[in-house]
Design an enzyme around this catalytic site. Structure first.
Site, PDB file in Angstrom:
ATOM      1  N   HIS A 126       0.578  -1.209   0.011  1.00 60.60           N
ATOM      2  CA  HIS A 126       0.007  -0.058  -0.116  1.00 60.60           C
ATOM      3  C   HIS A 126       1.044   1.356   0.073  1.00 60.60           C
ATOM      4  O   HIS A 126       0.564   2.284   0.337  1.00 60.60           O
ATOM      5  CB  HIS A 126      -0.990   0.063   1.065  1.00 60.60           C
ATOM      6  CG  HIS A 126      -1.632  -1.252   1.322  1.00 60.60           C
ATOM      7  ND1 HIS A 126      -2.850  -1.506   0.884  1.00 60.60           N
ATOM      8  CD2 HIS A 126      -1.299  -2.501   2.125  1.00 60.60           C
ATOM      9  CE1 HIS A 126      -3.153  -2.656   1.218  1.00 60.60           C
ATOM     10  NE2 HIS A 126      -2.294  -3.272   1.979  1.00 60.60           N
ATOM     11  N   SER A 161      15.119  21.467 -16.255  1.00 63.20           N
ATOM     12  CA  SER A 161      13.931  22.195 -16.590  1.00 63.20           C
ATOM     13  C   SER A 161      14.400  23.509 -17.030  1.00 63.20           C
ATOM     14  O   SER A 161      15.451  24.178 -16.809  1.00 63.20           O
ATOM     15  CB  SER A 161      13.224  22.427 -15.152  1.00 63.20           C
ATOM     16  OG  SER A 161      12.500  23.653 -15.599  1.00 63.20           O
ATOM     17  N   LYS A 215      16.126  21.836 -11.134  1.00 68.77           N
ATOM     18  CA  LYS A 215      15.524  20.540 -11.428  1.00 68.77           C
ATOM     19  C   LYS A 215      16.567  19.425 -12.215  1.00 68.77           C
ATOM     20  O   LYS A 215      17.421  19.693 -13.146  1.00 68.77           O
ATOM     21  CB  LYS A 215      14.434  20.769 -12.272  1.00 68.77           C
ATOM     22  CG  LYS A 215      13.172  21.322 -11.494  1.00 68.77           C
ATOM     23  CD  LYS A 215      12.573  20.421 -10.907  1.00 68.77           C
ATOM     24  CE  LYS A 215      11.483  19.791 -11.720  1.00 68.77           C
ATOM     25  NZ  LYS A 215      10.636  19.179 -10.890  1.00 68.77           N
ATOM     26  N   GLU A 248      10.315   8.031 -16.823  1.00 73.62           N
ATOM     27  CA  GLU A 248       9.138   8.729 -17.103  1.00 73.62           C
ATOM     28  C   GLU A 248       8.699   8.405 -18.486  1.00 73.62           C
ATOM     29  O   GLU A 248       7.201   8.060 -18.794  1.00 73.62           O
ATOM     30  CB  GLU A 248       8.915  10.228 -17.003  1.00 73.62           C
ATOM     31  CG  GLU A 248       9.245  10.637 -15.523  1.00 73.62           C
ATOM     32  CD  GLU A 248       9.277  12.164 -15.266  1.00 73.62           C
ATOM     33  OE1 GLU A 248       8.213  12.758 -15.057  1.00 73.62           O
ATOM     34  OE2 GLU A 248      10.416  12.754 -15.557  1.00 73.62           O
ATOM     35  N   TYR A 308      -7.916 -13.465 -46.499  1.00 79.35           N
ATOM     36  CA  TYR A 308      -7.441 -12.353 -46.467  1.00 79.35           C
ATOM     37  C   TYR A 308      -8.448 -11.028 -46.732  1.00 79.35           C
ATOM     38  O   TYR A 308      -9.248 -11.151 -47.783  1.00 79.35           O
ATOM     39  CB  TYR A 308      -6.245 -12.479 -47.535  1.00 79.35           C
ATOM     40  CG  TYR A 308      -5.487 -10.813 -47.566  1.00 79.35           C
ATOM     41  CD1 TYR A 308      -4.542 -10.544 -46.673  1.00 79.35           C
ATOM     42  CD2 TYR A 308      -6.011 -10.012 -48.419  1.00 79.35           C
ATOM     43  CE1 TYR A 308      -3.727  -9.353 -46.645  1.00 79.35           C
ATOM     44  CE2 TYR A 308      -5.373  -8.555 -48.344  1.00 79.35           C
ATOM     45  CZ  TYR A 308      -4.361  -8.385 -47.493  1.00 79.35           C
ATOM     46  OH  TYR A 308      -3.848  -7.224 -47.561  1.00 79.35           O
TER      47      TYR A 308
HETATM   48  N1  ARG Z   1      -0.053  -4.576 -49.018  1.00 73.20           N
HETATM   49  C1  ARG Z   1      -0.838  -5.743 -48.721  1.00 73.20           C
HETATM   50  C2  ARG Z   1      -0.850  -5.861 -47.180  1.00 73.20           C
HETATM   51  O1  ARG Z   1      -0.011  -5.394 -46.464  1.00 73.20           O
HETATM   52  C3  ARG Z   1      -0.244  -6.935 -49.299  1.00 73.20           C
HETATM   53  C4  ARG Z   1      -1.247  -7.778 -49.651  1.00 73.20           C
HETATM   54  C5  ARG Z   1      -2.379  -7.217 -50.645  1.00 73.20           C
HETATM   55  N2  ARG Z   1      -3.123  -8.445 -51.274  1.00 73.20           N
HETATM   56  C6  ARG Z   1      -4.192  -8.017 -51.747  1.00 73.20           C
HETATM   57  N3  ARG Z   1      -4.874  -8.974 -52.380  1.00 73.20           N
HETATM   58  N4  ARG Z   1      -4.594  -6.722 -52.094  1.00 73.20           N
HETATM   59  O2  ARG Z   1      -1.597  -6.641 -46.587  1.00 73.20           O
END
Ligand code: ARG
Length: 475
Positions: free
Chosen positions: A172, A293, A299, A306, A333
């Protein structure tokens, strides 16, 4: 991030920007959209990994008969030259080519001609970028591990010098019991050792090869993925192409490790900031780690701790950026994933910088042993020792607690410590108290009494230090 008012106006003699994917498009990309969707401004940082990955891919294509050996040699040589160009600063990154991958590929075609167009066979930027990021992160984890080891070694060496140094331990933020300063430093060591272990475990999940997953479904070419993995130092190949191109959990895991590591550095920072204040005065920081400072001439501010405490917030932010980035994405993706890089790079840079500053600073700390000992003698830090003493004389712990509480109140009113009360006064609280009580009321006696594994007795601290040194020097 490109802002609307930064949109570069196309200039008449701009470099050629023939898109590598332009076949099905009727009109050029809108200039702002081009800048807005480009990642080359930050992902050029992946050039080394991108080139290494492309070389491994080309060699594998030759191995399985998709490229001739001569074609492969031309591609590899072209890529080597491009790497030299980049490192000489003789490579213009072109926004119209969108990202690091297409900038390098376009330059390759430019340099070596038609054969350069064969490199992308059986590959997509989706498995390419996942590979590059994994390689980059693996390297970063290794560098972070080295800096962590340097810091941990510095802590162990300081702890060894300070194993017998007495300081107040706090709960504490109130004085609780005397401890060894070396023990406190070894607590920091334990925190950082878990961070190092976590990073090592994460590395094993990072070090998996996505190449061969192509866009999402794999590819019709008979790629030798194990060969690519071996060339790039990956432990294994990914098992599912959709997962391999889509997930960034490995990066999130790293960011969680990084956030915990920064949390530890921030707690250490907070203690250093307190300890270097005039009120505590436990340690001095050499001037080279401090700044002054502009208005207050007296200071000397502990800027390094920090700033590390402050930078912890950015790394937490990086973790949350990536968690949020991933949470709504359907397989596989999505362009969203391009947003993984800036938070990841930011966390890597922040962690490396903070560790470097700490590893340099810790061995330079100058403890004020007299001030620490004096502070340990205030606040009745040995009250528990007196209670334990009474227990050894046959008093039940709860009764001993009560007796010592009364003695503390008396000493407080008298304006002195328990050890300063005359024996006769102490004996008013319990007839079981004898001359030998004073040995347990000193902070050194209190430390020495906590002689069990994990305790603060200096010989136990030395045992921790010996074990840590052995672990740090083990292969
Ligand atoms: N610049 C893209 C990324 O960072 C690479 C992959 C892009 N792929 C695509 N199908 N557009 O993810």
């Amino acid at each position: 991030m490109i802002r609307a008012d930064d949109t570069p106006a196309p200039q008449p003699n701009d470099p050629p920007t023939h898109k590598l994917w332009g076949g099905r498009f009727d009109e050029p990309t809108d200039a702002f959209v081009e800048a807005f969707t480009a990642s080359v401004g930050f992902d050029h940082r992946l050039y080394r990994e991108d080139i290494a990955g492309s070389m491994a891919h080309a060699r594998m294509l030759a191995r399985v008969g998709v490229l001739t050996d001569a074609e492969c040699a031309q591609i590899v040589k072209g890529l080597q030259d491009i790497q030299l160009d980049i490192e000489r600063g003789d490579f213009a990154w072109i926004v119209a080519f969108e990202d690091v991958h297409m900038n390098i590929e376009a330059r390759l075609i430019d340099r070596i001609g038609e054969v350069g167009k064969k490199l992308h066979t059986g590959r997509s930027r989706n498995d390419q970028v996942a590979t590059d990021v994994r390689l980059h992160l693996r390297g970063a984890i290794d560098r972070i591990g080295q800096e962590l080891t340097r810091l941990r070694l510095g802590l162990v060496e300081l702890a060894e010098r300070e194993a017998d140094t007495v300081m107040p331990g706090f709960t504490h933020l109130q004085v609780a019991q005397p401890i060894s300063f070396g023990h406190h430093l070894m607590a920091w060591y334990e925190m950082l050792t878990r961070d190092a272990e976590r990073l090592k475990e994460t590395r094993a999940r990072v070090n998996v090869l996505p190449l061969g997953s192509a866009a999402l479904a794999g590819t019709s070419y008979p790629l030798d993925r194990a060969f690519v993995a071996e060339q790039l130092g990956f432990d294994r190949i990914s098992r599912n192409s959709l997962d391999a191109v889509a997930d960034r959990d490995f990066a999130i895991e790293f960011l969680a490790d990084a956030a915990l590591l920064m949390m530890h550095l921030s707690r250490m920072s907070e203690e250093l900031i307190l300890w270097t204040s005039a009120q505590f005065g436990f340690v001095r920081l050499p001037d080279r780690f401090c700044t002054g400072s502009s208005i207050m001439p007296q200071k000397k501010n502990p800027d390094v701790p920090e700033l590390v405490r402050g930078k912890t917030g950015r790394v937490y932010g990086d973790l949350f950026s990536l968690l949020t980035l991933m949470k709504g994405q359907p397989l596989a993706y999505n362009k969203d994933n391009q947003e993984d890089k800036e938070p990841l790079f930011d966390a890597i840079d922040t962690v490396l910088g903070s560790l470097r500053a700490f590893a340099d600073m810790i061995p330079a700390l100058e403890p004020d042993r007299a001030r620490m000992r004096a502070a340990a003698c205030q606040g009745f830090a040995t009250a528990t020792d007196l209670a334990d003493y009474l227990v050894r004389q046959g008093v039940a712990f709860r009764d001993a607690h009560e007796i010592v509480g009364k003695a503390v109140r008396h000493a407080q009113n008298a304006g002195c410590d328990l050890a300063d009360l005359p024996l006769a006064t102490l004996q008013q609280f319990s007839g079981k108290i004898a001359e030998d009580v004073f040995a347990v009321l000193t902070p050194e006696g209190s430390l020495a009494a906590r002689d069990l594994p994990g305790g603060t007795a200096p010989n136990q601290v030395r045992a921790q230090i010996a074990a840590a040194k052995a672990a740090l020097t083990a292969p």
